[in-house]
Design an enzyme around this catalytic site. Sequence first.
Site, short mmCIF file in Angstrom:
data_model
loop_
_atom_site.label_atom_id
_atom_site.label_comp_id
_atom_site.label_asym_id
_atom_site.label_seq_id
_atom_site.Cartn_x
_atom_site.Cartn_y
_atom_site.Cartn_z
N ASN A 67 0.84 -1.19 0.00
CA ASN A 67 0.00 0.00 0.00
C ASN A 67 0.88 1.24 0.00
O ASN A 67 1.90 1.29 0.69
CB ASN A 67 -0.91 0.00 1.23
CG ASN A 67 -1.86 -1.19 1.23
OD1 ASN A 67 -2.33 -1.61 0.17
ND2 ASN A 67 -2.15 -1.73 2.41
N HIS B 87 6.63 -1.91 3.14
CA HIS B 87 6.37 -3.30 3.52
C HIS B 87 5.49 -3.97 2.47
O HIS B 87 4.64 -3.32 1.87
CB HIS B 87 5.71 -3.40 4.90
CG HIS B 87 4.50 -2.54 5.07
ND1 HIS B 87 4.59 -1.18 5.29
CD2 HIS B 87 3.18 -2.82 5.06
CE1 HIS B 87 3.38 -0.67 5.42
NE2 HIS B 87 2.49 -1.64 5.26
N VAL C 86 1.52 2.47 8.01
CA VAL C 86 2.87 2.49 8.58
C VAL C 86 3.83 2.91 7.46
O VAL C 86 3.91 2.23 6.43
CB VAL C 86 3.28 1.11 9.15
CG1 VAL C 86 4.70 1.17 9.71
CG2 VAL C 86 2.30 0.66 10.23
N GLN D 242 -2.04 2.83 3.19
CA GLN D 242 -0.81 2.69 3.99
C GLN D 242 -0.98 3.37 5.34
O GLN D 242 -1.42 4.53 5.41
CB GLN D 242 0.38 3.30 3.25
CG GLN D 242 1.71 3.04 3.95
CD GLN D 242 2.91 3.56 3.16
OE1 GLN D 242 2.76 4.28 2.18
NE2 GLN D 242 4.10 3.18 3.61
P1 DGP Z 1 -0.46 -0.83 5.88
O1 DGP Z 1 -1.87 -0.48 6.24
O2 DGP Z 1 -0.31 -1.34 4.47
O3 DGP Z 1 0.49 0.28 6.20
O4 DGP Z 1 -0.10 -2.07 6.79
C1 DGP Z 1 0.43 -1.94 8.08
C2 DGP Z 1 0.24 -3.26 8.76
O5 DGP Z 1 1.07 -3.27 9.89
C3 DGP Z 1 -1.17 -3.55 9.23
O6 DGP Z 1 -1.67 -4.69 8.54
C4 DGP Z 1 -1.04 -3.82 10.71
C5 DGP Z 1 0.43 -4.03 10.89
N1 DGP Z 1 0.96 -3.55 12.15
C6 DGP Z 1 0.80 -2.32 12.70
N2 DGP Z 1 1.46 -2.22 13.85
C7 DGP Z 1 2.05 -3.41 14.05
C8 DGP Z 1 2.88 -3.94 15.10
O7 DGP Z 1 3.20 -3.28 16.08
N3 DGP Z 1 3.29 -5.23 14.96
C9 DGP Z 1 2.95 -5.99 13.88
N4 DGP Z 1 3.41 -7.25 13.84
N5 DGP Z 1 2.18 -5.53 12.88
C10 DGP Z 1 1.74 -4.26 12.98
#
Ligand code: DGP
Length: 114
Positions: A87, A100, A96, A94
């Site tokens: 994303n 990724h 984060v 997106q």
């Molecule tokens: P996006 O929305 O494409 O930016 O995806 C971010 C993803 O990151 C979302 O599916 C949830 C995941 N995520 C957010 N915070 C954390 C975390 O602290 N640990 C892990 N393992 N995943 C996380």
Amino acid sequence: MSDTIFGKILRGEIPADLVYEDEHAIAFLDIQPQAPVHVLVIPRKPIVSLADAQDEDRELLGHLLRVCAQVAEAEGLPEGGYRVVTNIGEGGGQSVFHLHFHVLGGRALQWPPG
Ligand code: DGP
């Protein structure tokens, strides 16, 4: 560049369920899984998104996609099919801002995504 939750995971400041790591990338389980298998593959280099990657990152980007396929293989996904998605920007979903790739599988996936 501002720090992100994935930066904290990379530095070991917060825990994550790692399924793969090497010199350039790590992969770990998504904390909010959208499918029975939902792994995130990220570079150690803090690139914001695919849109921010540069020509110098071409080899790294190829490596990340290979890691996605290797993770999917290790999780037994190829037989049933799976999806790799990234994303870009808030409008692209997106949340984060550290590049990724989502590796999703283990159920039938719909298209188009929402
Ligand atoms: P996006 O929305 O494409 O930016 O995806 C971010 C993803 O990151 C979302 O599916 C949830 C995941 N995520 C957010 N915070 C954390 C975390 O602290 N640990 C892990 N393992 N995943 C996380």
